[in-house]
Design a protein around this motif. Structure first.
Motif, PDB file in Angstrom:
ATOM      1  N   CYS A  40       0.825  -1.207   0.000  1.00  8.90           N
ATOM      2  CA  CYS A  40       0.000   0.000   0.000  1.00  8.90           C
ATOM      3  C   CYS A  40       0.864   1.265   0.000  1.00  8.90           C
ATOM      4  O   CYS A  40       1.770   1.395   0.812  1.00  8.90           O
ATOM      5  CB  CYS A  40      -0.915  -0.007   1.215  1.00  8.90           C
ATOM      6  SG  CYS A  40      -1.970   1.447   1.292  1.00  8.90           S
ATOM      7  N   HIS A  43       0.126   3.424   3.480  1.00  9.82           N
ATOM      8  CA  HIS A  43       0.594   3.095   4.826  1.00  9.82           C
ATOM      9  C   HIS A  43       1.784   2.149   4.704  1.00  9.82           C
ATOM     10  O   HIS A  43       2.024   1.569   3.654  1.00  9.82           O
ATOM     11  CB  HIS A  43      -0.542   2.519   5.689  1.00  9.82           C
ATOM     12  CG  HIS A  43      -0.796   1.048   5.520  1.00  9.82           C
ATOM     13  ND1 HIS A  43      -1.524   0.529   4.468  1.00  9.82           N
ATOM     14  CD2 HIS A  43      -0.408  -0.012   6.264  1.00  9.82           C
ATOM     15  CE1 HIS A  43      -1.589  -0.782   4.584  1.00  9.82           C
ATOM     16  NE2 HIS A  43      -0.913  -1.146   5.656  1.00  9.82           N
ATOM     17  N   CYS A  61      -7.520  -0.774   0.137  1.00 10.19           N
ATOM     18  CA  CYS A  61      -6.472  -1.354   0.977  1.00 10.19           C
ATOM     19  C   CYS A  61      -7.106  -2.004   2.203  1.00 10.19           C
ATOM     20  O   CYS A  61      -7.844  -1.356   2.941  1.00 10.19           O
ATOM     21  CB  CYS A  61      -5.475  -0.288   1.421  1.00 10.19           C
ATOM     22  SG  CYS A  61      -4.293  -0.942   2.618  1.00 10.19           S
ATOM     23  N   CYS A  64      -5.329  -0.269   5.650  1.00 10.73           N
ATOM     24  CA  CYS A  64      -5.657   1.042   6.215  1.00 10.73           C
ATOM     25  C   CYS A  64      -7.013   1.549   5.747  1.00 10.73           C
ATOM     26  O   CYS A  64      -7.467   2.599   6.188  1.00 10.73           O
ATOM     27  CB  CYS A  64      -4.574   2.059   5.857  1.00 10.73           C
ATOM     28  SG  CYS A  64      -4.487   2.436   4.104  1.00 10.73           S
TER      29      CYS A  64
HETATM   30 ZN   LIG Z   1      -3.036   0.857   3.129  1.00 12.96          ZN
END
Ligand SMILES: [Zn+2]
Length: 583
Positions: A40, A43, A61, A64
């Motif tokens: 991702c 994050h 995602c 997050c």
């Molecule tokens: Zn993420």
């Protein structure tokens, strides 16, 4: 201001964009089942939980909770405002952004072109049944009924007016646009494809975009392709890629061949990881598309002079893309052989071996350059260095590039560090700093699946369900929370049957409940594909009942107060008898 960009243009722009390509240019993606994944960008993580769905045109995602469509991605990743994101996307596609509401939506026109090509393909498929000559040709090439059906192979009869027979009202302008008709200098339109076996070409989303046609008999040219059209771009489409992606099978490499029949013969022998270029050389876009699926691309060329030259051109296209971990290999078929003769004489295992033992890029690179150079002479060594360096300098930095320089230094006995020193400097691309994950991103997509949410989520994720929503007139008046959103969604998807999840969501950007809809679009419903429609229809029935019960309760409460009007009494009566009937 966002309001200055017509909404129709934004919808159109999303329809013309592939979110996978846009994200992949910024965060390299890997194919994972039907979707693509990566670590991702929003994050910090070591195992990929960021997925991009080509069907929904949507990213999400699991770590997050970041999610959205292509515009959301640009806003988050490139830190752009909405208008800037739209402008960036349009600029990357070379489309000017209109600033007035007079903009005419282009999407329906485009869709119409896809539909035309599909209809023509259906017609050609039908005609194949009536042509013994065409069927004989395919049988003689060893193609089974299954392969013929899967690749939707057809036949264009030997007429000048097939398209007139195919379409009740031939839309000549559009048929000219997609290259099925040609206009002569007397302004008369006639068929481009006549007396040819027809291979429809589907784009990555499975839409019919063009044809390759092989002549039966001695006509020329032997192969005729659709021209470049608004929906068909030879430089980016690959024959067979859509069909290969439909195989739920993991491929460790993709093989590129030069012709339709080569590909089909290989498919017939069970090689499903094969694509063919469409009468053009391999392009950067072709390769980028393939490397998104696999780390190894194997080119298959004829062993003759033309084949070797084509291979060298392909190698040069590869070089700038050869980041570490990627491989390119080359098969040169024995002179006079093609995949068809090879498979017939030596069987599938022989081809498997060829793929496995295909010559690595590095080997072909030096073998080719040394052909014209006397490597024993000092002169020859200098010449080899001067030929190789401009090519190697195009490669991305990494171990593979260093290795090739070391090999060059072995041949030339020049120091590899020195060889590399005089490289033309490439524009440095600063590595992107890891984005701080801010709190608002830390919302997970935990959704309690109430029937209303399930209905909205399924519709958002499978917009084609809109046309199955037959009881909308019964549902719409029910006072259930979320019903207004659901009704608007159904309406939007019914009037614009080709909108993707991403395009539907765009209508709720910065509106109340927008966040909520993005969440529902990302919700994993875990239903098998075949079960989605049934679940949706059951949910709608359930909602209808829920609404009726609400209505009964409301009317009963009113009756207790003694304030029930005549029409309301009748309504209550019919509702109660209705629910009793259904038990
Ligand atoms: Zn993420």
């Amino acid at each position: 201001m966002a309001s200055h960009i017509p909404r129709a243009f934004i919808t159109d722009l999303i329809a013309r964009t592939d979110i996978v390509e846009v994200i992949d240019n910024r965060v390299p993606l890997k194919k994972a089942g039907m979707n693509y994944s990566a670590c991702c960008p929003f994050h910090n993580e070591k195992t990929p939980s960021f997925t991009v769905s080509p069907n929904k045109q949507f990213y999400h995602c699991f770590g997050c909770g970041a999610n959205g469509n292509v515009i959301s991605f640009l806003m988050e990743y490139d830190r752009l405002g909405f208008v800037e994101a739209v402008e960036t996307l349009a600029a990357e596609r070379g489309i000017p952004v209109p600033r007035s509401e007079a903009y005419q939506a282009n999407a329906p026109v485009q869709q119409n072109l896809y539909d035309l090509v599909k209809q023509a393909s259906d017609y050609y498929q039908q005609q194949l049944q009536g042509s013994a000559k065409a069927r004989d040709y395919l049988n003689n090439r060893g193609l089974s009924a299954d392969i013929i059906k899967e690749f939707a192979i057809g036949y264009a009869p030997d007429n000048w007016d097939n398209m007139q027979r195919c379409f009740e009202k031939p839309a000549s302008e559009d048929l000219l646009k997609v290259g099925l008709l040609i206009k002569n200098d007397k302004n008369h339109c006639y068929d481009k494809f006549r007396d040819r076996v027809m291979f429809p070409i589907r784009d990555r989303r499975g839409r019919y975009v063009g044809f390759g046609g092989r002549v039966l008999g001695d006509g020329t040219p032997k192969y005729l392709n659709s021209p470049e059209t608004p929906i068909f771009h030879k430089g980016s489409e690959l024959y067979g890629l859509y069909e290969a992606n439909q195989q739920r099978q993991h491929f460790s490499e993709m093989v590129i061949v030069e012709g339709y029949m080569d590909l089909l013969t290989l498919a017939q022998y069970g090689f499903r990881n094969v694509v063919a270029t469409l009468g053009t050389s391999t392009t950067k876009q072709h390769l980028e598309r393939l490397y998104r699926h696999v780390d190894r691309v194997v080119f298959c060329f004829d062993g003759d002079n033309a084949g070797r030259q084509a291979a060298w051109r392909a190698l040069q296209v590869c070089l700038p893309l050869m980041q570490d971990g990627r491989q390119a290999n080359f098969i040169f078929l024995p002179d006079g052989e093609d995949p068809d003769t090879l498979l017939r004489q030596q069987g599938a295992d022989a081809f498997k071996t060829l793929v496995k033992q295909a010559e690595p890029l590095s080997s072909f690179f030096f073998r080719h350059l040394r052909e014209d150079v006397d490597i024993e002479s000092l002169d020859g060594k200098a010449r080899l260095a001067s030929l190789a360096k401009p090519l190697l300098s195009q490669m991305p930095e990494g171990a593979f590039k260093t290795m090739l320089y070391e090999e060059l230094s072995k041949f030339t006995r020049l120091d590899s560090a020195k060889l590399q020193q005089f490289e033309i400097p490439r524009k440095a691309s600063p590595s992107r700093p890891q984005r701080a994950s801010h709190d608002q991103r830390r919302r997970k997509t935990n959704v309690r699946p109430t029937p209303m949410r399930v209905a909205i989520a399924l519709l958002l994720q499978h917009p084609q369900l809109a046309e199955k929503t037959h009881n909308i007139t019964k549902l719409a008046p029910l006072s259930l929370p979320g019903m207004d959103i659901f009704v608007e969604l159904v309406d939007l998807a019914q009037t614009n049957p080709h909108l993707t999840t991403a395009a539907l969501l765009e209508h709720w950007r910065d509106r109340e409940h927008g966040d909520y809809l993005f969440k529902l679009a990302a919700w994993e419903h875990m239903l098998p594909d075949a079960g989605v429609e049934g679940e949706y229809l059951d949910t709608l029935k359930h909602l209808e009942k829920m609404g009726q019960h609400h209505e009964i309760e409301r009317l009963l409460a009113k009756a207790n107060e003694g304030s029930l009007g005549d029409s309301e009494k009748a309504l209550l009566q019919s509702l109660i008898s209705h629910t009793k009937e259904e038990g």
